[in-house]
Design a protein around this motif. Structure first.
Motif, PDB file in Angstrom:
ATOM      1  N   ALA A   1      -0.121  -6.441 -19.042  1.00  0.00           N
ATOM      2  CA  ALA A   1      -0.021  -7.175 -20.315  1.00  0.00           C
ATOM      3  C   ALA A   1      -0.609  -8.580 -20.168  1.00  0.00           C
ATOM      4  O   ALA A   1      -1.380  -9.037 -21.023  1.00  0.00           O
ATOM      5  CB  ALA A   1       1.434  -7.235 -20.754  1.00  0.00           C
ATOM      6  N   GLN A   2      -0.274  -9.249 -19.027  1.00  0.00           N
ATOM      7  CA  GLN A   2      -0.809 -10.609 -18.796  1.00  0.00           C
ATOM      8  C   GLN A   2      -2.333 -10.606 -18.765  1.00  0.00           C
ATOM      9  O   GLN A   2      -2.987 -11.519 -19.234  1.00  0.00           O
ATOM     10  CB  GLN A   2      -0.306 -11.162 -17.454  1.00  0.00           C
ATOM     11  N   ARG A   3      -2.895  -9.546 -18.171  1.00  0.00           N
ATOM     12  CA  ARG A   3      -4.366  -9.463 -18.100  1.00  0.00           C
ATOM     13  C   ARG A   3      -4.970  -8.988 -19.420  1.00  0.00           C
ATOM     14  O   ARG A   3      -6.178  -8.787 -19.516  1.00  0.00           O
ATOM     15  CB  ARG A   3      -4.783  -8.466 -17.009  1.00  0.00           C
ATOM     16  N   GLY A   4      -4.107  -8.663 -20.359  1.00  0.00           N
ATOM     17  CA  GLY A   4      -4.587  -8.215 -21.673  1.00  0.00           C
ATOM     18  C   GLY A   4      -5.201  -6.828 -21.643  1.00  0.00           C
ATOM     19  O   GLY A   4      -6.010  -6.487 -22.497  1.00  0.00           O
ATOM     20  N   ARG A   5      -4.802  -5.993 -20.669  1.00  0.00           N
ATOM     21  CA  ARG A   5      -5.399  -4.663 -20.561  1.00  0.00           C
ATOM     22  C   ARG A   5      -4.773  -3.680 -21.554  1.00  0.00           C
ATOM     23  O   ARG A   5      -5.427  -2.776 -22.033  1.00  0.00           O
ATOM     24  CB  ARG A   5      -5.229  -4.067 -19.141  1.00  0.00           C
ATOM     25  N   ILE A   6      -3.471  -3.821 -21.790  1.00  0.00           N
ATOM     26  CA  ILE A   6      -2.780  -2.806 -22.619  1.00  0.00           C
ATOM     27  C   ILE A   6      -2.274  -3.438 -23.914  1.00  0.00           C
ATOM     28  O   ILE A   6      -2.050  -4.649 -23.969  1.00  0.00           O
ATOM     29  CB  ILE A   6      -1.602  -2.149 -21.851  1.00  0.00           C
TER      30      ILE A   6
ATOM     31  N   LEU B   1       0.811  -1.229   0.000  1.00  0.00           N
ATOM     32  CA  LEU B   1       0.000   0.000   0.000  1.00  0.00           C
ATOM     33  C   LEU B   1       0.843   1.277   0.000  1.00  0.00           C
ATOM     34  O   LEU B   1       0.354   2.337   0.385  1.00  0.00           O
ATOM     35  CB  LEU B   1      -0.968   0.015   1.200  1.00  0.00           C
ATOM     36  N   LYS B   2       2.094   1.164  -0.422  1.00  0.00           N
ATOM     37  CA  LYS B   2       2.948   2.365  -0.437  1.00  0.00           C
ATOM     38  C   LYS B   2       2.927   3.054  -1.795  1.00  0.00           C
ATOM     39  O   LYS B   2       3.717   3.966  -2.052  1.00  0.00           O
ATOM     40  CB  LYS B   2       4.384   1.993  -0.058  1.00  0.00           C
ATOM     41  N   GLY B   3       2.065   2.590  -2.657  1.00  0.00           N
ATOM     42  CA  GLY B   3       1.982   3.224  -3.964  1.00  0.00           C
ATOM     43  C   GLY B   3       0.949   2.518  -4.816  1.00  0.00           C
ATOM     44  O   GLY B   3       0.330   1.542  -4.385  1.00  0.00           O
ATOM     45  N   TYR B   4       0.757   3.036  -6.015  1.00  0.00           N
ATOM     46  CA  TYR B   4      -0.180   2.386  -6.934  1.00  0.00           C
ATOM     47  C   TYR B   4       0.202   2.688  -8.378  1.00  0.00           C
ATOM     48  O   TYR B   4       0.887   3.668  -8.668  1.00  0.00           O
ATOM     49  CB  TYR B   4      -1.626   2.821  -6.643  1.00  0.00           C
ATOM     50  N   GLY B   5      -0.285   1.819  -9.233  1.00  0.00           N
ATOM     51  CA  GLY B   5      -0.094   2.034 -10.667  1.00  0.00           C
ATOM     52  C   GLY B   5      -1.425   2.383 -11.297  1.00  0.00           C
ATOM     53  O   GLY B   5      -2.481   2.075 -10.743  1.00  0.00           O
ATOM     54  N   TRP B   6      -1.372   3.043 -12.450  1.00  0.00           N
ATOM     55  CA  TRP B   6      -2.615   3.403 -13.122  1.00  0.00           C
ATOM     56  C   TRP B   6      -2.484   3.169 -14.629  1.00  0.00           C
ATOM     57  O   TRP B   6      -1.380   3.112 -15.175  1.00  0.00           O
ATOM     58  CB  TRP B   6      -2.971   4.870 -12.872  1.00  0.00           C
ATOM     59  N   CYS B   7      -3.635   3.027 -15.227  1.00  0.00           N
ATOM     60  CA  CYS B   7      -3.693   2.863 -16.657  1.00  0.00           C
ATOM     61  C   CYS B   7      -4.917   3.657 -17.086  1.00  0.00           C
ATOM     62  O   CYS B   7      -6.026   3.369 -16.650  1.00  0.00           O
ATOM     63  CB  CYS B   7      -3.859   1.382 -16.950  1.00  0.00           C
TER      64      CYS B   7
ATOM     65  N   GLN C   1      13.061   3.671  -3.874  1.00  0.00           N
ATOM     66  CA  GLN C   1      13.639   2.327  -3.906  1.00  0.00           C
ATOM     67  C   GLN C   1      12.759   1.391  -4.719  1.00  0.00           C
ATOM     68  O   GLN C   1      11.574   1.250  -4.432  1.00  0.00           O
ATOM     69  CB  GLN C   1      13.728   1.766  -2.475  1.00  0.00           C
ATOM     70  N   GLY C   2      13.344   0.780  -5.705  1.00  0.00           N
ATOM     71  CA  GLY C   2      12.648  -0.269  -6.455  1.00  0.00           C
ATOM     72  C   GLY C   2      11.544   0.228  -7.366  1.00  0.00           C
ATOM     73  O   GLY C   2      10.710  -0.563  -7.811  1.00  0.00           O
ATOM     74  N   LEU C   3      11.538   1.517  -7.679  1.00  0.00           N
ATOM     75  CA  LEU C   3      10.447   2.051  -8.511  1.00  0.00           C
ATOM     76  C   LEU C   3      10.432   1.392  -9.895  1.00  0.00           C
ATOM     77  O   LEU C   3       9.380   0.958 -10.380  1.00  0.00           O
ATOM     78  CB  LEU C   3      10.588   3.574  -8.638  1.00  0.00           C
ATOM     79  N   SER C   4      11.586   1.299 -10.524  1.00  0.00           N
ATOM     80  CA  SER C   4      11.623   0.748 -11.893  1.00  0.00           C
ATOM     81  C   SER C   4      11.188  -0.715 -11.909  1.00  0.00           C
ATOM     82  O   SER C   4      10.458  -1.140 -12.814  1.00  0.00           O
ATOM     83  CB  SER C   4      13.026   0.866 -12.473  1.00  0.00           C
ATOM     84  N   GLU C   5      11.617  -1.475 -10.889  1.00  0.00           N
ATOM     85  CA  GLU C   5      11.234  -2.898 -10.826  1.00  0.00           C
ATOM     86  C   GLU C   5       9.721  -3.023 -10.657  1.00  0.00           C
ATOM     87  O   GLU C   5       9.068  -3.824 -11.306  1.00  0.00           O
ATOM     88  CB  GLU C   5      11.931  -3.625  -9.656  1.00  0.00           C
ATOM     89  N   GLN C   6       9.171  -2.213  -9.746  1.00  0.00           N
ATOM     90  CA  GLN C   6       7.723  -2.277  -9.495  1.00  0.00           C
ATOM     91  C   GLN C   6       6.944  -1.871 -10.752  1.00  0.00           C
ATOM     92  O   GLN C   6       5.905  -2.429 -11.049  1.00  0.00           O
ATOM     93  CB  GLN C   6       7.347  -1.327  -8.359  1.00  0.00           C
ATOM     94  N   LEU C   7       7.485  -0.882 -11.453  1.00  0.00           N
ATOM     95  CA  LEU C   7       6.818  -0.423 -12.678  1.00  0.00           C
ATOM     96  C   LEU C   7       6.848  -1.531 -13.747  1.00  0.00           C
ATOM     97  O   LEU C   7       5.843  -1.795 -14.411  1.00  0.00           O
ATOM     98  CB  LEU C   7       7.519   0.840 -13.193  1.00  0.00           C
ATOM     99  N   GLY C   8       8.012  -2.183 -13.855  1.00  0.00           N
ATOM    100  CA  GLY C   8       8.142  -3.282 -14.822  1.00  0.00           C
ATOM    101  C   GLY C   8       7.155  -4.392 -14.499  1.00  0.00           C
ATOM    102  O   GLY C   8       6.463  -4.933 -15.376  1.00  0.00           O
ATOM    103  N   ASP C   9       7.064  -4.713 -13.212  1.00  0.00           N
ATOM    104  CA  ASP C   9       6.151  -5.766 -12.761  1.00  0.00           C
ATOM    105  C   ASP C   9       4.698  -5.369 -13.058  1.00  0.00           C
ATOM    106  O   ASP C   9       3.887  -6.190 -13.494  1.00  0.00           O
ATOM    107  CB  ASP C   9       6.366  -5.971 -11.252  1.00  0.00           C
ATOM    108  N   PHE C  10       4.387  -4.091 -12.856  1.00  0.00           N
ATOM    109  CA  PHE C  10       3.028  -3.594 -13.103  1.00  0.00           C
ATOM    110  C   PHE C  10       2.677  -3.709 -14.591  1.00  0.00           C
ATOM    111  O   PHE C  10       1.584  -4.160 -14.954  1.00  0.00           O
ATOM    112  CB  PHE C  10       2.933  -2.136 -12.626  1.00  0.00           C
ATOM    113  N   CYS C  11       3.616  -3.334 -15.438  1.00  0.00           N
ATOM    114  CA  CYS C  11       3.343  -3.412 -16.891  1.00  0.00           C
ATOM    115  C   CYS C  11       3.173  -4.873 -17.321  1.00  0.00           C
ATOM    116  O   CYS C  11       2.305  -5.178 -18.152  1.00  0.00           O
ATOM    117  CB  CYS C  11       4.467  -2.749 -17.684  1.00  0.00           C
ATOM    118  N   ASP C  12       3.982  -5.772 -16.723  1.00  0.00           N
ATOM    119  CA  ASP C  12       3.821  -7.203 -17.043  1.00  0.00           C
ATOM    120  C   ASP C  12       2.424  -7.664 -16.640  1.00  0.00           C
ATOM    121  O   ASP C  12       1.756  -8.392 -17.366  1.00  0.00           O
ATOM    122  CB  ASP C  12       4.850  -8.054 -16.277  1.00  0.00           C
ATOM    123  N   PHE C  13       1.995  -7.234 -15.449  1.00  0.00           N
ATOM    124  CA  PHE C  13       0.667  -7.596 -14.948  1.00  0.00           C
ATOM    125  C   PHE C  13      -0.430  -7.113 -15.905  1.00  0.00           C
ATOM    126  O   PHE C  13      -1.338  -7.862 -16.272  1.00  0.00           O
ATOM    127  CB  PHE C  13       0.501  -6.985 -13.541  1.00  0.00           C
TER     128      PHE C  13
END
Ligand SMILES: Cc1cc2nc3c(=O)[nH]c(=O)nc-3n(C[C@H](O)[C@H](O)[C@H](O)COP(=O)(O)OP(=O)(O)OC[C@H]3O[C@@H](n4cnc5c(N)ncnc54)[C@H](O)[C@@H]3O)c2cc1C
Length: 381
Positions: free
Chosen positions: A246-251, A209-215, A232-244
């Motif tokens: 993509a996996q859900r077929g949202r983007i 709960l220390k942040g969120y991603g949006w689309c 700390q770890g912003l790029s990794e979290q962002l990469g993980d979010f984009c993978d998520f």
């Protein structure tokens, strides 16, 4: 013998009643209101406009109201995406869709919105010019050896040079939120592949709960990003979010890979000095973004209005005592500046709570959306 005496080159010095440093929503709103009161206002911005600003570009109705924005007229020439629903959840978790009866927010493009507001302000503009020097000469400021003014409005965003002048130690002692985003126009293939609906932005929270991603889709433009406390770890979290996503077929596939980063301070977490003799900070320069959502445009606009009201009342006495009314207005509007003492909740408990709460339709609508993101309980200025 050559008798020529060197002639000193005299620089023309411009004078104005107020110099606004930064032409984002905070600066342009303040300039607009000061101009309406008949003051000669100059806005200095390092960027030539139109310029982009790293942002999701979501505005709440209170912003439209405070800016007296004619949405119909604006929408004729700019992107203005009505929002009537949200899709929310945890990254890699379940999702909830919350629909509203009417429009509860709008999507704008900052390159258009900021340019529109700045030009509408009626202020004289010095664009593409960085603030290089700021000196106090008695009652007046001398800026860049070229402009004199009794009043400076520091509206230069998170890295505002006027905030630095007032002692802000950027990065050193400040706990900022850092965020990265991309906004791009989708080609026909990407449009067909994109499952994010334009009236339904999607918000997915990090498990801690220390942040969120949006689309967020605005017409044919897609904006994707993620913001977190600390860097700390912003790029990794962002990469993980984009993978998520993509996996859900949202983007769509093949989104641009170059994300742009920026930072902001949440209100209550900022210790920046807000004012001094002949100077005030507004918007991100003052660290005013709402802590739960990171919404910063509304506080930027509202602080611009409050600063202008304070200046009007000051009757050309811009001593810090007179300007103190601005700090009082901010506290009355946004609450005390000190961050409330947080109860330490262990990470794994947060994670369990997050899953349970964000799965609840009632909590999502009443607390996450209505209260944290839409600030529906706080009427506009
Ligand atoms: C990734 C991200 C997403 C966000 N999404 C949202 C959102 O969807 N909705 C929302 O409400 N808020 C959002 N925010 C916050 C929002 O962008 C800011 O709160 C808002 O832009 C603050 O406005 P401002 O006018 O104070 O500063 P800014 O918009 O940053 O404008 C500052 C201006 O000052 C100029 N400037 C800077 N330095 C100098 C200098 N040395 N000399 C001259 N000029 C200078 C800059 O060029 C700029 O034009 C987001 C922030 C980030 C980082």
């Amino acid at each position: 013998m050559d008798q020529t005496i060197p002639v000193p080159v005299l620089k023309a010095v411009e004078t104005c009643d107020a110099l606004v440093v930064g032409g984002g929503p905070a600066g342009s709103t303040c300039a607009w209101k000061l101009r309406q009161r008949g003051m000669a206002v100059t806005v200095l911005d390092k960027a030539p406009f139109p310029r982009d600003k790293v942002c999701a570009g979501w505005i709440t109705p209170a912003v439209v109201q405070a800016l007296q924005l004619d949405t119909e007229a604006y929408a004729k020439e700019h992107v203005l995406q009505p929002i009537t629903a949200f899709r929310t959840g945890l990254i890699h978790g379940g999702e909830v869709e919350t629909r509203y009866q009417g429009t509860v927010s709008y999507g704008i493009r900052r390159c258009e919105f900021d340019d529109y507001l700045l030009r509408r302000s009626g202020a004289r503009m010095q664009l593409g010019q960085t603030l290089k020097s700021l000196e106090k000469r008695g009652r007046l400021w001398l800026v860049n050896d070229a402009i004199t003014t009794p009043l400076i409005i520091g509206a230069g965003g998170h890295f505002c040079p006027v905030a630095r002048f007032l002692g802000a130690q950027l990065g050193a002692t400040e706990a900022a939120v850092t965020a990265k985003e991309i906004e791009f126009e989708m080609n026909p293939e990407q449009r067909a592949d994109c499952r994010v609906r334009a009236d339904t932005p999607e918000l997915y929270f990090c498990r801690d709960l220390k942040g969120y991603g949006w689309c967020f889709r605005k017409g044919d433009y897609l904006n994707i990003g993620l913001g977190r406390e600390g860097n700390q770890g912003l790029s990794e979290q962002l990469g993980d979010f984009c993978d998520f996503l993509a996996q859900r077929g949202r983007i769509p596939k093949n989104i641009p890979s170059k994300f742009h980063g920026h930072a902001y301070l949440q209100y209550g977490h900022s210790r920046r000095t807000l004012l001094d003799d002949g100077v005030l900070l507004v918007g991100d320069a003052a660290g005013l973004a709402y802590p739960e959502s990171g919404e910063g445009i509304r506080p930027a606009v509202e602080s611009g209005l409050m600063a202008a009201a304070t200046v009007a009342e000051a009757g050309e006495d811009y001593g810090s005592q007179r300007l103190q009314a601005y700090a009082s207005r901010l506290s009355a509007r946004f609450g005390p500046r000190a961050a409330p003492d947080g109860v330490m909740v262990p990470g794994f408990v947060r994670s369990i709570l997050a899953g349970a709460l964000l799965g609840s339709r009632w909590f999502t609508r009443r607390v996450v959306l209505d209260r944290w993101f839409l600030h529906a309980h706080q009427p506009g200025l």
